[in-house]
Scaffold this motif. Structure first.
Motif, PDB file in Angstrom:
ATOM      1  N   GLY A 140       0.809  -1.201   0.000  1.00 40.76           N
ATOM      2  CA  GLY A 140       0.000   0.000   0.000  1.00 40.76           C
ATOM      3  C   GLY A 140       0.845   1.254   0.000  1.00 40.76           C
ATOM      4  N   ILE A 141       0.238   2.318   0.424  1.00 37.88           N
ATOM      5  CA  ILE A 141       0.931   3.603   0.450  1.00 37.88           C
ATOM      6  C   ILE A 141       1.240   4.033   1.876  1.00 37.88           C
ATOM      7  CG2 ILE A 141      -0.099   4.324  -1.723  1.00 37.88           C
ATOM      8  CD1 ILE A 141      -2.084   6.014  -0.122  1.00 37.88           C
ATOM      9  N   ASP A 142       0.858   3.240   2.859  1.00 42.78           N
ATOM     10  CA  ASP A 142       1.145   3.570   4.246  1.00 42.78           C
ATOM     11  C   ASP A 142       2.618   3.315   4.521  1.00 42.78           C
ATOM     12  OD1 ASP A 142      -0.772   3.340   7.190  1.00 42.78           O
ATOM     13  OD2 ASP A 142       1.425   3.376   7.147  1.00 42.78           O
ATOM     14  N   SER A 143       3.241   4.266   5.169  1.00 40.16           N
ATOM     15  CA  SER A 143       4.679   4.144   5.421  1.00 40.16           C
ATOM     16  C   SER A 143       5.023   3.047   6.416  1.00 40.16           C
ATOM     17  CB  SER A 143       5.237   5.473   5.910  1.00 40.16           C
ATOM     18  OG  SER A 143       4.547   5.875   7.083  1.00 40.16           O
ATOM     19  N   THR A 144       4.014   2.498   7.107  1.00 41.78           N
ATOM     20  CA  THR A 144       4.297   1.394   8.018  1.00 41.78           C
ATOM     21  C   THR A 144       4.142   0.037   7.329  1.00 41.78           C
ATOM     22  OG1 THR A 144       2.016   1.335   8.813  1.00 41.78           O
ATOM     23  CG2 THR A 144       3.573   2.722  10.032  1.00 41.78           C
ATOM     24  N   ASP A 145       3.761   0.035   6.064  1.00 36.79           N
ATOM     25  CA  ASP A 145       3.682  -1.225   5.330  1.00 36.79           C
ATOM     26  C   ASP A 145       5.065  -1.852   5.214  1.00 36.79           C
ATOM     27  OD1 ASP A 145       1.120  -0.315   2.871  1.00 36.79           O
ATOM     28  OD2 ASP A 145       0.975  -0.991   4.942  1.00 36.79           O
ATOM     29  N   GLY A 180       7.459  11.586  17.513  1.00 32.10           N
ATOM     30  CA  GLY A 180       6.102  11.075  17.681  1.00 32.10           C
ATOM     31  C   GLY A 180       6.095   9.615  18.070  1.00 32.10           C
ATOM     32  N   ASN A 181       5.052   8.914  17.669  1.00 28.83           N
ATOM     33  CA  ASN A 181       4.975   7.481  17.946  1.00 28.83           C
ATOM     34  C   ASN A 181       6.007   6.728  17.107  1.00 28.83           C
ATOM     35  OD1 ASN A 181       2.787   7.649  19.760  1.00 28.83           O
ATOM     36  ND2 ASN A 181       1.348   7.747  18.047  1.00 28.83           N
ATOM     37  N   PRO A 182       6.736   5.809  17.734  1.00 28.23           N
ATOM     38  CA  PRO A 182       7.763   5.083  16.974  1.00 28.23           C
ATOM     39  C   PRO A 182       7.175   3.910  16.202  1.00 28.23           C
ATOM     40  CG  PRO A 182       7.821   4.431  19.265  1.00 28.23           C
ATOM     41  CD  PRO A 182       6.745   5.474  19.159  1.00 28.23           C
ATOM     42  N   TYR A 183       7.608   3.783  14.970  1.00 29.86           N
ATOM     43  CA  TYR A 183       7.291   2.610  14.160  1.00 29.86           C
ATOM     44  C   TYR A 183       8.632   1.969  13.813  1.00 29.86           C
ATOM     45  CZ  TYR A 183       2.811   4.926  13.790  1.00 29.86           C
ATOM     46  OH  TYR A 183       1.623   5.541  14.089  1.00 29.86           O
ATOM     47  N   LEU A 184       8.839   0.751  14.285  1.00 33.55           N
ATOM     48  CA  LEU A 184      10.170   0.147  14.297  1.00 33.55           C
ATOM     49  C   LEU A 184      10.188  -1.165  13.534  1.00 33.55           C
ATOM     50  CD1 LEU A 184      10.404   0.925  18.038  1.00 33.55           C
ATOM     51  CD2 LEU A 184      12.136   1.750  16.433  1.00 33.55           C
ATOM     52  N   PHE A 185      11.301  -1.427  12.885  1.00 31.42           N
ATOM     53  CA  PHE A 185      11.438  -2.585  12.015  1.00 31.42           C
ATOM     54  C   PHE A 185      12.797  -3.257  12.249  1.00 31.42           C
ATOM     55  CE2 PHE A 185       7.951  -1.510   9.062  1.00 31.42           C
ATOM     56  CZ  PHE A 185       7.762  -0.184   9.389  1.00 31.42           C
ATOM     57  N   TRP A 186      12.831  -4.574  12.046  1.00 35.72           N
ATOM     58  CA  TRP A 186      14.072  -5.320  11.973  1.00 35.72           C
ATOM     59  C   TRP A 186      14.116  -6.090  10.646  1.00 35.72           C
ATOM     60  CZ3 TRP A 186      18.539  -5.196  14.451  1.00 35.72           C
ATOM     61  CH2 TRP A 186      18.596  -4.691  15.754  1.00 35.72           C
ATOM     62  N   TYR A 187      15.283  -6.002   9.996  1.00 27.82           N
ATOM     63  CA  TYR A 187      15.542  -6.747   8.767  1.00 27.82           C
ATOM     64  C   TYR A 187      16.853  -7.504   8.928  1.00 27.82           C
ATOM     65  CZ  TYR A 187      11.935  -4.342   6.023  1.00 27.82           C
ATOM     66  OH  TYR A 187      10.740  -3.868   5.519  1.00 27.82           O
ATOM     67  N   ARG A 236      22.644 -11.047  -0.714  1.00 22.59           N
ATOM     68  CA  ARG A 236      21.195 -11.099  -0.842  1.00 22.59           C
ATOM     69  C   ARG A 236      20.597  -9.801  -0.337  1.00 22.59           C
ATOM     70  NH1 ARG A 236      19.230 -16.887   1.354  1.00 22.59           N
ATOM     71  NH2 ARG A 236      17.244 -16.059   0.651  1.00 22.59           N
ATOM     72  N   GLY A 237      19.368  -9.558  -0.726  1.00 23.25           N
ATOM     73  CA  GLY A 237      18.673  -8.361  -0.257  1.00 23.25           C
ATOM     74  C   GLY A 237      18.243  -8.506   1.183  1.00 23.25           C
ATOM     75  N   LEU A 238      17.625  -7.470   1.699  1.00 27.15           N
ATOM     76  CA  LEU A 238      17.154  -7.490   3.072  1.00 27.15           C
ATOM     77  C   LEU A 238      15.849  -8.277   3.179  1.00 27.15           C
ATOM     78  CD1 LEU A 238      18.491  -4.377   2.623  1.00 27.15           C
ATOM     79  CD2 LEU A 238      18.074  -4.417   5.063  1.00 27.15           C
ATOM     80  N   GLN A 239      15.756  -9.036   4.254  1.00 28.07           N
ATOM     81  CA  GLN A 239      14.537  -9.797   4.513  1.00 28.07           C
ATOM     82  C   GLN A 239      13.882  -9.273   5.780  1.00 28.07           C
ATOM     83  OE1 GLN A 239      14.992 -14.082   4.436  1.00 28.07           O
ATOM     84  NE2 GLN A 239      16.707 -13.936   3.012  1.00 28.07           N
ATOM     85  N   PHE A 240      12.583  -9.053   5.716  1.00 24.71           N
ATOM     86  CA  PHE A 240      11.814  -8.555   6.842  1.00 24.71           C
ATOM     87  C   PHE A 240      11.738  -9.607   7.946  1.00 24.71           C
ATOM     88  CE2 PHE A 240       8.611  -6.367   9.120  1.00 24.71           C
ATOM     89  CZ  PHE A 240       7.609  -7.270   9.452  1.00 24.71           C
ATOM     90  N   LEU A 241      11.985  -9.173   9.185  1.00 24.71           N
ATOM     91  CA  LEU A 241      11.854 -10.067  10.333  1.00 24.71           C
ATOM     92  C   LEU A 241      10.604  -9.766  11.148  1.00 24.71           C
ATOM     93  CD1 LEU A 241      15.468 -10.339  11.805  1.00 24.71           C
ATOM     94  CD2 LEU A 241      14.153 -12.131  10.683  1.00 24.71           C
ATOM     95  N   LEU A 242      10.440  -8.494  11.527  1.00 25.65           N
ATOM     96  CA  LEU A 242       9.303  -8.112  12.351  1.00 25.65           C
ATOM     97  C   LEU A 242       9.199  -6.605  12.427  1.00 25.65           C
ATOM     98  CD1 LEU A 242      10.851  -7.124  15.140  1.00 25.65           C
ATOM     99  CD2 LEU A 242      10.969  -9.560  15.574  1.00 25.65           C
ATOM    100  N   LYS A 243       8.057  -6.140  12.929  1.00 22.51           N
ATOM    101  CA  LYS A 243       7.870  -4.701  13.109  1.00 22.51           C
ATOM    102  C   LYS A 243       6.969  -4.436  14.306  1.00 22.51           C
ATOM    103  CE  LYS A 243       4.037  -4.331   9.759  1.00 22.51           C
ATOM    104  NZ  LYS A 243       3.617  -3.714   8.456  1.00 22.51           N
ATOM    105  N   TYR A 244       7.165  -3.262  14.881  1.00 20.13           N
ATOM    106  CA  TYR A 244       6.307  -2.772  15.954  1.00 20.13           C
ATOM    107  C   TYR A 244       5.588  -1.528  15.435  1.00 20.13           C
ATOM    108  CZ  TYR A 244       4.628  -0.506  20.144  1.00 20.13           C
ATOM    109  OH  TYR A 244       3.817   0.099  21.070  1.00 20.13           O
ATOM    110  N   ILE A 245       4.250  -1.604  15.474  1.00 17.52           N
ATOM    111  CA  ILE A 245       3.444  -0.441  15.094  1.00 17.52           C
ATOM    112  C   ILE A 245       2.700   0.070  16.320  1.00 17.52           C
ATOM    113  CG2 ILE A 245       1.646   0.434  13.555  1.00 17.52           C
ATOM    114  CD1 ILE A 245       4.234  -0.443  12.159  1.00 17.52           C
TER     115      ILE A 245
END
Lengths: 115, 113
Positions: free
Chosen positions: A97-102, B29-36, B42-51
């Motif tokens: 999508g277009i949401d930056s949290t995607d 603001g509110n943190p949106y966090l990711f681990w890859y 190889r490219g980056l692979q998504f592990l998890l995220k906190y929304i």
């Protein structure tokens, strides 16, 4: 589900030459990103497309880099002329999508060496 | 300024031991966090995220991460490391000003048999 495809995987060119990279995102993904990853660093966003429009290209060196996403699907990134400091891995990613949290899904990257 | 830091360039862990890869962040603001994770060539692979929601986030390959607002941290953890977990791990946080991801410099994880 097929992942993000990129080609070529490796490219070696001399400085001042031109080069192009191709990316095919995951089917149906609206957003496409091009990143530059220099050895030992995290990815740096070059340009973001939503469908076929540019959302952010603030870090794209526009005097030498260009990118397009025709018809909102495939994308190409071009460098002309290349400099030594362009040696890096160029990563393409897409998100649904277009949401930056995607979640962004990455291709294998193209490793560019400029001699 | 908004930022993310991975304070360790490299983490060495014996196979079977628990592992932790550290990440701290700074956002307005509110943190949106990711681990890859990135394996060689190889490219980056998504592990998890906190929304939002539960502070303990579970992800792929048995990894989890704990969001700690007071310490502004989002450390990646796994109870029992495998040699195959050896790779480069990246933490990222969403920049509130432009909604792009700010990436850490990466932590090389080495799991020794």
């Amino acid at each position: 589900e097929a992942g993000v495809a990129q080609s070529p995987r490796y490219k070696i060119i001399e400085k001042r030459q031109s080069v192009a990279f191709w990316c095919n995102p995951i089917s149906g993904h609206a957003t496409l990103y091009w990143y530059q990853q220099i050895l030992g660093q995290g990815p740096k966003l070059l340009i973001q497309f939503q469908n076929n429009g540019v959302v952010d290209d603030s870090q794209l060196p526009k005097d030498r880099f260009s990118a397009e996403r025709l018809k909102g699907v495939d994308s190409t990134l071009k460098i002309q002329p290349a400099k030594l400091e362009d040696s890096a891995v160029y990563l393409c990613a897409s998100s649904l999508g277009i949401d930056s949290t995607d979640t962004q899904y990455f291709g294998p990257g193209t490793r560019l060496t400029v001699l | 300024a908004q930022s993310v830091a991975q304070p360790e360039d490299q983490v060495n862990v014996a196979e079977g031991n628990p592992l932790t890869v550290k990440c701290t962040y700074s956002v307005s603001g509110n943190p949106y966090l990711f681990w890859y994770v990135q394996y060689p060539n190889r490219g980056l692979q998504f592990l998890l995220k906190y929304i939002t929601g539960d502070n303990l986030v579970k992800g792929s390959y048995g990894f989890e991460a704990e969001f700690n607002k007071s310490q502004t941290s989002f450390h990646l953890k796994k109870p029992s490391a495998l040699v195959s977990d050896s790779a480069l791990y990246f933490c990222a946080v969403r920049d509130d000003s432009n909604y792009q991801l700010i990436w850490g410099a990466g932590t090389k994880l080495i799991i020794k048999p």
